[in-house]
Scaffold this motif. Sequence first.
Motif, PDB file in Angstrom:
ATOM      1  N   TYR A 134       0.832  -1.197   0.000  1.00 32.39           N
ATOM      2  CA  TYR A 134       0.000   0.000   0.000  1.00 32.39           C
ATOM      3  C   TYR A 134       0.871   1.253   0.000  1.00 32.39           C
ATOM      4  O   TYR A 134       1.904   1.292   0.691  1.00 32.39           O
ATOM      5  CB  TYR A 134      -0.892   0.045   1.247  1.00 32.39           C
ATOM      6  CG  TYR A 134      -2.058  -0.900   1.211  1.00 32.39           C
ATOM      7  CD1 TYR A 134      -3.348  -0.438   0.999  1.00 32.39           C
ATOM      8  CD2 TYR A 134      -1.877  -2.263   1.400  1.00 32.39           C
ATOM      9  CE1 TYR A 134      -4.431  -1.300   0.975  1.00 32.39           C
ATOM     10  CE2 TYR A 134      -2.944  -3.143   1.367  1.00 32.39           C
ATOM     11  CZ  TYR A 134      -4.230  -2.643   1.162  1.00 32.39           C
ATOM     12  OH  TYR A 134      -5.288  -3.513   1.129  1.00 32.39           O
ATOM     13  N   THR A 135       0.458   2.249  -0.774  1.00 32.41           N
ATOM     14  CA  THR A 135       1.088   3.559  -0.635  1.00 32.41           C
ATOM     15  C   THR A 135       0.616   4.174   0.677  1.00 32.41           C
ATOM     16  O   THR A 135      -0.356   3.710   1.287  1.00 32.41           O
ATOM     17  CB  THR A 135       0.712   4.479  -1.798  1.00 32.41           C
ATOM     18  OG1 THR A 135      -0.708   4.705  -1.771  1.00 32.41           O
ATOM     19  CG2 THR A 135       1.110   3.874  -3.136  1.00 32.41           C
ATOM     20  N   ALA A 136       1.305   5.217   1.102  1.00 35.69           N
ATOM     21  CA  ALA A 136       0.934   5.858   2.365  1.00 35.69           C
ATOM     22  C   ALA A 136      -0.488   6.383   2.320  1.00 35.69           C
ATOM     23  O   ALA A 136      -1.247   6.248   3.294  1.00 35.69           O
ATOM     24  CB  ALA A 136       1.911   6.984   2.673  1.00 35.69           C
ATOM     25  N   GLU A 142      -7.702   3.376   2.987  1.00 35.41           N
ATOM     26  CA  GLU A 142      -8.282   2.031   2.921  1.00 35.41           C
ATOM     27  C   GLU A 142      -7.856   1.206   4.134  1.00 35.41           C
ATOM     28  O   GLU A 142      -7.360   0.086   4.013  1.00 35.41           O
ATOM     29  CB  GLU A 142      -7.875   1.348   1.614  1.00 35.41           C
ATOM     30  CG  GLU A 142      -8.273   2.127   0.357  1.00 35.41           C
ATOM     31  CD  GLU A 142      -7.788   1.472  -0.921  1.00 35.41           C
ATOM     32  OE1 GLU A 142      -7.453   0.264  -0.883  1.00 35.41           O
ATOM     33  OE2 GLU A 142      -7.732   2.156  -1.956  1.00 35.41           O
ATOM     34  N   ARG A 143      -8.068   1.783   5.314  1.00 33.84           N
ATOM     35  CA  ARG A 143      -7.625   1.120   6.540  1.00 33.84           C
ATOM     36  C   ARG A 143      -8.299  -0.236   6.736  1.00 33.84           C
ATOM     37  O   ARG A 143      -7.656  -1.207   7.172  1.00 33.84           O
ATOM     38  CB  ARG A 143      -7.936   2.044   7.728  1.00 33.84           C
ATOM     39  CG  ARG A 143      -7.493   1.491   9.081  1.00 33.84           C
ATOM     40  CD  ARG A 143      -5.999   1.466   9.182  1.00 33.84           C
ATOM     41  NE  ARG A 143      -5.472   2.809   9.097  1.00 33.84           N
ATOM     42  CZ  ARG A 143      -5.372   3.657  10.120  1.00 33.84           C
ATOM     43  NH1 ARG A 143      -5.790   3.292  11.320  1.00 33.84           N
ATOM     44  NH2 ARG A 143      -4.840   4.852   9.955  1.00 33.84           N
ATOM     45  N   LEU A 148      -7.854  -6.332   6.585  1.00 37.22           N
ATOM     46  CA  LEU A 148      -8.218  -7.651   6.046  1.00 37.22           C
ATOM     47  C   LEU A 148      -7.026  -8.331   5.383  1.00 37.22           C
ATOM     48  O   LEU A 148      -6.798  -9.536   5.566  1.00 37.22           O
ATOM     49  CB  LEU A 148      -9.359  -7.501   5.048  1.00 37.22           C
ATOM     50  CG  LEU A 148     -10.710  -7.045   5.612  1.00 37.22           C
ATOM     51  CD1 LEU A 148     -11.714  -6.832   4.484  1.00 37.22           C
ATOM     52  CD2 LEU A 148     -11.249  -8.062   6.610  1.00 37.22           C
ATOM     53  N   ASP A 149      -6.258  -7.554   4.615  1.00 40.07           N
ATOM     54  CA  ASP A 149      -5.075  -8.125   3.964  1.00 40.07           C
ATOM     55  C   ASP A 149      -4.038  -8.572   4.990  1.00 40.07           C
ATOM     56  O   ASP A 149      -3.397  -9.625   4.829  1.00 40.07           O
ATOM     57  CB  ASP A 149      -4.458  -7.101   3.010  1.00 40.07           C
ATOM     58  CG  ASP A 149      -5.320  -6.868   1.780  1.00 40.07           C
ATOM     59  OD1 ASP A 149      -6.250  -7.661   1.544  1.00 40.07           O
ATOM     60  OD2 ASP A 149      -5.066  -5.884   1.058  1.00 40.07           O
ATOM     61  N   ALA A 150      -3.867  -7.787   6.037  1.00 36.23           N
ATOM     62  CA  ALA A 150      -2.917  -8.146   7.093  1.00 36.23           C
ATOM     63  C   ALA A 150      -3.365  -9.425   7.807  1.00 36.23           C
ATOM     64  O   ALA A 150      -2.544 -10.297   8.125  1.00 36.23           O
ATOM     65  CB  ALA A 150      -2.780  -6.999   8.087  1.00 36.23           C
ATOM     66  N   VAL A 173      -1.647   3.933  12.777  1.00 37.61           N
ATOM     67  CA  VAL A 173      -0.624   4.067  11.742  1.00 37.61           C
ATOM     68  C   VAL A 173      -0.169   5.516  11.747  1.00 37.61           C
ATOM     69  O   VAL A 173      -0.975   6.424  11.550  1.00 37.61           O
ATOM     70  CB  VAL A 173      -1.156   3.692  10.350  1.00 37.61           C
ATOM     71  CG1 VAL A 173      -0.070   3.906   9.299  1.00 37.61           C
ATOM     72  CG2 VAL A 173      -1.626   2.240  10.336  1.00 37.61           C
ATOM     73  N   GLY A 174       1.106   5.724  12.004  1.00 39.85           N
ATOM     74  CA  GLY A 174       1.630   7.085  12.063  1.00 39.85           C
ATOM     75  C   GLY A 174       2.802   7.286  11.114  1.00 39.85           C
ATOM     76  O   GLY A 174       3.708   6.451  11.037  1.00 39.85           O
ATOM     77  N   PHE A 175       2.742   8.389  10.358  1.00 42.41           N
ATOM     78  CA  PHE A 175       3.839   8.776   9.477  1.00 42.41           C
ATOM     79  C   PHE A 175       4.540  10.001  10.061  1.00 42.41           C
ATOM     80  O   PHE A 175       4.128  10.535  11.100  1.00 42.41           O
ATOM     81  CB  PHE A 175       3.308   9.086   8.071  1.00 42.41           C
ATOM     82  CG  PHE A 175       2.715   7.914   7.367  1.00 42.41           C
ATOM     83  CD1 PHE A 175       3.515   7.047   6.634  1.00 42.41           C
ATOM     84  CD2 PHE A 175       1.356   7.644   7.437  1.00 42.41           C
ATOM     85  CE1 PHE A 175       2.974   5.954   5.986  1.00 42.41           C
ATOM     86  CE2 PHE A 175       0.808   6.551   6.789  1.00 42.41           C
ATOM     87  CZ  PHE A 175       1.615   5.700   6.073  1.00 42.41           C
ATOM     88  N   SER A 176       5.594  10.452   9.395  1.00 43.17           N
ATOM     89  CA  SER A 176       6.313  11.625   9.873  1.00 43.17           C
ATOM     90  C   SER A 176       5.405  12.854   9.793  1.00 43.17           C
ATOM     91  O   SER A 176       4.459  12.902   8.994  1.00 43.17           O
ATOM     92  CB  SER A 176       7.574  11.851   9.031  1.00 43.17           C
ATOM     93  OG  SER A 176       7.219  12.162   7.688  1.00 43.17           O
TER      94      SER A 176
END
Length: 285
Positions: A134-136, A142-143, A148-150, A173-176
């Motif tokens: 997945y892109t960021a 699409e959380r 489901l994929d995880a 889910v955390g990004f910079s």
Amino acid sequence: MNTKGIAFIVSGIFAFLVILTLSFGSWYQVDQGERGVLLENGRLLRVEDPGLGFKIPVIESVRFVSVRDQNVVMNLEAYSYDQQPASMQVSVTYSVPADRVADLYSEYGTLSNLQTRVIERRTPDAVKNAFGKYTAVRAIQEREKLGLDATQAVIQSMRDAPVQIVGVQIEEVGFSSAYEHSIEQRMLAQVQIETTRQQKETAAINAEIKVVNATADADARRQEYQAQADGIRLKGEAEAAAIKARAQALSENTNLVSLIAVERWDGVLPSTQVPGSALPFIGIK
């Protein structure tokens, strides 16, 4: 009391304790939500269902294994498809199927060992592989699908272990900060584009409505004018037909003129007379 008597009493107490221990050690109880692993000198005999059971004291023993849902939470670091680093908290809910309790005890001994050696080792790689597809932006938008994929990835990684994966939740889910700000700006721009597009569509629809209304008004006026013109034409045609009929009647009956004159005479003799005429001239009005 002599020594022999004291020894007898001590022997009696010891025998009573032995009997009491053996009595209590000859039965066991397995709670609902557990299974009992019955061992004979450390060798697995069978797995006992919930309820009361009996065993041979000293020789046989019982180990209890829970088949209820268990949960473990892990903090992971992963990279998205577009190479954006992310931190996430993953919660894995699992249980041991009742028919795999013997395998669990034979291979791992306890639930704790299973969790340490299987769940906590295999889950990170499975989740990272799923997240890496997945892109960021997609990971945020699409959380649910990512979860489901995880879950499917973790289930696949545990296929040979005596465990059933109930569910995997990616709770955070955390990004910079810089990347999250850029995502926010991108989404705002997308919203603005969508708003502008909707405004254009609305303006186009309003223009079409105006054209339709104008066309309807023009058609209404055209029909009104046509009706008026038809009325005037029909009136003219009727008047012309009447005049034509009157003229035809006059031409075909010469006495009609005299009759009309008589019908319109008011009984007063005229003051003038046409020279050489026998009767006074009666004017037709």
